[in-house]
Scaffold this motif. Sequence first.
Motif, PDB file in Angstrom:
ATOM      1  N   PRO A   1       0.845  -1.202   0.000  1.00 14.74           N
ATOM      2  CA  PRO A   1       0.000   0.000   0.000  1.00 14.74           C
ATOM      3  C   PRO A   1       0.881   1.253   0.000  1.00 14.74           C
TER       4      PRO A   1
ATOM      5  N   SER B   1       0.844  -8.772  -1.271  1.00 17.47           N
ATOM      6  CA  SER B   1      -0.350  -7.912  -1.294  1.00 17.47           C
ATOM      7  C   SER B   1      -0.893  -8.000  -2.713  1.00 17.47           C
TER       8      SER B   1
ATOM      9  N   ASP C   1      -5.777  -5.969  -1.648  1.00 20.35           N
ATOM     10  CA  ASP C   1      -5.798  -4.540  -1.392  1.00 20.35           C
ATOM     11  C   ASP C   1      -5.808  -3.831  -2.736  1.00 20.35           C
TER      12      ASP C   1
ATOM     13  N   THR D   1      -6.785  -2.303   8.140  1.00 24.57           N
ATOM     14  CA  THR D   1      -7.094  -3.712   7.857  1.00 24.57           C
ATOM     15  C   THR D   1      -5.828  -4.459   7.451  1.00 24.57           C
ATOM     16  N   VAL D   2      -5.023  -3.820   6.614  1.00 29.45           N
ATOM     17  CA  VAL D   2      -3.767  -4.449   6.184  1.00 29.45           C
ATOM     18  C   VAL D   2      -2.876  -4.720   7.393  1.00 29.45           C
ATOM     19  N   LYS D   3      -2.766  -3.714   8.251  1.00 28.52           N
ATOM     20  CA  LYS D   3      -1.911  -3.871   9.430  1.00 28.52           C
ATOM     21  C   LYS D   3      -2.418  -5.006  10.317  1.00 28.52           C
TER      22      LYS D   3
ATOM     23  N   LYS E   1      -4.031  -7.645   9.404  1.00 25.97           N
ATOM     24  CA  LYS E   1      -3.720  -8.945   8.795  1.00 25.97           C
ATOM     25  C   LYS E   1      -2.248  -9.313   9.010  1.00 25.97           C
TER      26      LYS E   1
END
Lengths: 424, 376
Positions: free
Chosen positions: A285, A367, A398, A410-412, A414
Amino acid sequence: MDKKPFAKLEEILNGVLKPAAATLSQNPLSNDGPLMLKTVEIMSRNIEEAVDVARNRQKKFVWHEFCLTPELFLAFDLYPFVGETHTSIYARYLQDAIGEFIDATENAGVPPEVCSMDKVLIGAILSDEIPQPDLIVTTSAPCDSSRIGYQVMEKLLDAPMHRLDAPFTNDADAFKYYAGQMRNFIPVLEELSGKKFDIDRLREIVEESNRALEYLLEWDLLRRLRPSPAPPSILLNVYAAVNNCFGKPHCTEYCKALYEFTRERAESGAATGEKIRVVWQHVPPQFGDNIYGWMADEFGAVVVDDTRCGYLRQAPIDTSSLDSMLQGLARHGLNMTMGKNRLPARLYMADFLRARQDYSLDCVIVSAHAGCKHCWPLIGIYRDFARTENIPFLVFDDDFLDSRVVSLATVKNKIEQFFRTMKL
Amino acid sequence: MRAMSVLKELSEISASYTNSYIEKWRAGGGKVIGYFCSYVPEEIIHAAGILPVWMRATGGTETDEGDAYLSNYNCTFARHVLDLVLKGKFDFLDGIVAMNSCDHLRRLFDVIDLKAARPFMQFLNVPHLSDEGARAWYLREISSFRRNLEEHFGIEISDEKLMDSIRLHNETRSLLRKLHESRKGPSPLLSGAEMLEIAVSATALPKEECNRMLRSALEELDSREGITDYRARIMLVAGLLDDPNLLRVIEQQGGLIVTESLCLGSRNFWNLADESLSPMEALVERYMNHPPCPRMIADHDKRFEFIMKLAEEHNADGIICERLKFCDLWGGESTLLRWDARKTGLPLLPLEREYILSGLGQLKTRVQAFIESMSR
């Protein structure tokens, strides 16, 4: 009143990068500060130049796609601009522009599932952010989205377009084929620039980019040390800093600084706290906090290599003849940035093994960009391969440009769950 | 007992990814190669004495195994085909030939190659341009393909055999074109669904048998009166569309499909190979210059010109442009066609679909509204 081209790029320059440079020059904030300052400075310089050329037109403005590098254009004193590189800059420093450009594109009828990189570029054209190019140069790689995206852009810009066919193989024949097209392209550039082709000028520029690449290759070797002395937060920015300016002396200076800074850290043992070594596949990201910096701070998880920096790992070009230079430029173009996406899955598997051997990785994070039809069909293959090779593996979806699709939180989350579950 | 109508037989053949002719061929010891895309020169496969069959997932109902490798960001055609492959439904194939048609099919080939390879696997690296250099590259690719077939199957593909195949395939294409042209007049002799059934079947039959059936189909048309109970004449433009039922739904709303530009349709049979050239040269010229698909990066204007020519010749009132969800190529192309069609005044309806016919209510409503918007 007509909007000035690159109004938003200028907003990033004056509103974010220059103030950041001023702050960093007064107070480096951390040990990485001096290198971060140089990174901000080279990005500022590149943007300043783009804005200046776009408005004052002292040089012809050539918009070129991935799979080409700047040297051949520079040899004719043309201004080369890689649109795709700048989508990351908008995403990183002016996320609202990403939403605005994507919405403009979808409102014009382009389907939402097209890659956001192309949607951002089309939207930037529709929003008058992009200056009218004197020439667009596109290739048939990396993907369906760019193949059709550039046909849409051509229609919108009504600018002359030159196309190259990028083969889906990576051998000497493929490079010769692509180089042959570059040779045929020389008369087009002669006509555009009004200058005769000068092989010595091209040689000077290629030698300059070779110097930059040699520093990057040395830097790559340093990143393999355990613990890695390369500041992970910088890794996120290197690609955007250098991809548009290979062949220019300031690019070489930056690559030299990158190498020397990292070497000094290695020699002084300044890199500490590394617990997990991560290779990141595909593009992380670009928005919000620096995700690599966050991983290092929170978990001691150091991204030692990622796809984009991996693309910069190119052997220098043989400058002995025009053929050798064009074939070298073909090899660089086809393997630079997203160009490698055109290759068969078996080569991705080989990359996995190489990364494990070279970087002593503890895990791989993928990702999977929503719009990437190359990446998604490979996930199952990656997963099977990682299991066979016993490599802990995280994949999540993403959109690396658009924070509205999957938030950074949300990425963090996961990533955090992955480290916990895998007891890394 | 009266013999089965050949049109009915062709309809049945189009309704499955395999058919009794393929089974009979196999039972006689014949080899079969599956391929994807209209840029694969099937003449070379035929000249090797092997039956070329365009791979479809017709009849597939689920994608559970396919989804383990291809995601919901991939088109449902690729997912359905992979599902059938992984379930062993294509085990009758002795080989698979694919190419860089689109990213979905390219990666579909990668997954098959790694997880369920057939004995002969070939990926053709087909250029996205058709200039001189690209044609030379294509020649190199198909020459290598020819050699690989010869080596793998232990046969010789002589120039004579190849020229015979070219003639045979030219005949197939000429017959298909005649059938296609039977829809030009005010009372077309074939519906769009029937024509697609014929064109799809032609990619799944031994060509000698196929040509016999196409000739019979043309004779059968002579006894027809023609279709007059329609409200609008529609041109259908799409990529991989092999389901005649979708066309049937459009035609049931009153929109008779009188012409099309489809991968398995007119684009696949429009131009012939030049029999005065050497066989390989004839194939290069034929495949690099057939009506292009959006994978060809310099050819949007040619595609639009082809569409407008057919629309005009077949007196179409409007165009329906279909695309599979997640198909970037046709997604962008559909946008470009809409912009271009607006300038000509020819109405264009973009539709999005999944490989298996679904969302019928919405489809019917949109088509009805489109026909009404043309004041029919």
